[in-house]
Design an enzyme around this catalytic site. Structure first.
Site, mmCIF file in Angstrom:
data_model
loop_
_atom_site.group_PDB
_atom_site.id
_atom_site.type_symbol
_atom_site.label_atom_id
_atom_site.label_comp_id
_atom_site.label_asym_id
_atom_site.label_seq_id
_atom_site.Cartn_x
_atom_site.Cartn_y
_atom_site.Cartn_z
ATOM 1 N N GLU A 221 -6.253 -3.610 -22.341
ATOM 2 C CA GLU A 221 -5.616 -2.329 -22.613
ATOM 3 C C GLU A 221 -4.319 -2.260 -21.824
ATOM 4 O OE1 GLU A 221 -8.330 0.702 -21.305
ATOM 5 O OE2 GLU A 221 -7.924 0.359 -19.191
ATOM 6 N N HIS A 260 -8.366 5.646 -19.416
ATOM 7 C CA HIS A 260 -8.757 5.062 -18.138
ATOM 8 C C HIS A 260 -7.709 5.317 -17.068
ATOM 9 C CE1 HIS A 260 -11.601 1.916 -20.143
ATOM 10 N NE2 HIS A 260 -12.173 3.086 -19.981
#
Length: 305
Positions: A221, A260
């Site tokens: 990511e 996140h």
């Protein structure tokens, strides 16, 4: 580097081969009890729970509860533990486990203070132990052992290793792989906190020499440089098994935290473009959507035949 398969399965001939003992810290809490039950249903050998102040009780009518990890380890000889405690209690629980001799610690809580994570990592390094997480969905060998919160449905035993920074995408991409005939030899959720006990490059070192592994899927990511570090390591070590990747957050605006805590892009640092470029240098195709992962993997495997 930790022999992750030996910790999870043992060696052929061992009396508890493929039935390794697992301790659950925080087993009496609602979250810990729920997921311990699901792990037990999957076949995970939960032999003890730890909740300070509740020693002497039993969970699920058969699993003894201890006040400390040392008591639990002495009674079971387990080397694996999973932590279900609030983030503020993580460091204390991790120290209790590591000082008792635990060698694989799966840390479920998210938003653990960075200083606490660093202190736990320092102790783990001194003890020769591995921490997965914090903020991880866990680790599993499909159809054998599940240590975490992942649902069992997407996973099937096979020969593809999956390393993922995203829990949800770990499930989605594993499901796509399973539906395309690619079972998984092992899946590891790296964790979404800014600092993790096991980075992508560490997880790669754990799995790259797994016997019979036929391919690797990397789910990264935006944010940080762990994907770039992994790609460079793959180049340097000459790893040549079919490998494909997916990068979450490619459309995210720069300098905005997405999901996140570690997924934030500053300038070009941590950008999807940087990661895709580095994977391309390592001859690793990057899927544009999760469903494309098994398609690219099949293509890579055909070329390797």
């Amino acid at each position: 580097m930790t022999d992750i398969f030996e910790l999870l399965k043992g060696k052929p001939g061992d009396p508890d081969y493929e039935n390794k003992e697992v301790i659950v810290q925080g087993i009496t809490g609602s979250y810990g009890s729920l997921h311990a039950g699901k792990m037990l249903e999957y076949g995970t050998n939960i032999t003890a729970g730890v909740t300070p102040g509740k020693g002497g009780q039993t969970w699920n009518e058969s699993v003894p509860i201890y006040n400390t990890m040392q008591e639990a380890v002495d009674a079971t000889d387990a080397k694996i533990s999973i932590i279900f405690v609030p983030a503020k209690s993580f460091l204390s629980a991790a120290k209790d486990a590591l000082n008792a001799g635990i060698k694989l610690l799966v840390a479920i809580p998210e938003h653990v203070p960075i200083r606490d994570t660093m202190e736990a990592l320092d102790l783990a390094n001194k003890k020769g132990a591995t921490i997965i997480g914090p903020n991880t969905p866990g680790i599993m060998i499909p159809e054998l052992i599940k240590i975490g919160i992942m649902p069992p449905m997407p996973f099937k035993a096979g020969k593809i290793a999956v390393l993922s920074k995203s829990g949800t995408l770990l499930y989605e991409i594993s499901d796509a792989l399973t539906n395309s005939g690619f079972g998984q030899s092992i899946t590891i959720g790296i964790g979404g906190d800014p600092v993790n006990g096991t980075r992508l490059i560490d997880a790669f070192e754990m799995v790259k020499d797994i016997p019979d592994m036929e391919g690797l899927v990397i789910v990264g990511e935006i944010g940080g440089d762990s994907e770039e570090m992994l790609a460079q390591r793959i180049i340097d070590c000459g790893f040549n098994k079919p490998t494909v990747a997916y990068i979450a957050g490619r459309a995210a605006p720069k300098e905005k935290r997405m999901g996140h805590a570690g997924a934030i892009v500053m300038g070009n640092y941590g950008s999807a473009e940087s990661k895709v470029s580095m994977f391309n240098k390592a001859n690793i195709p990057v899927a544009k959507r999760p469903a494309e992962v098994p398609v690219l993997l099949a293509g890579k495997m055909e070329k390797s035949d």
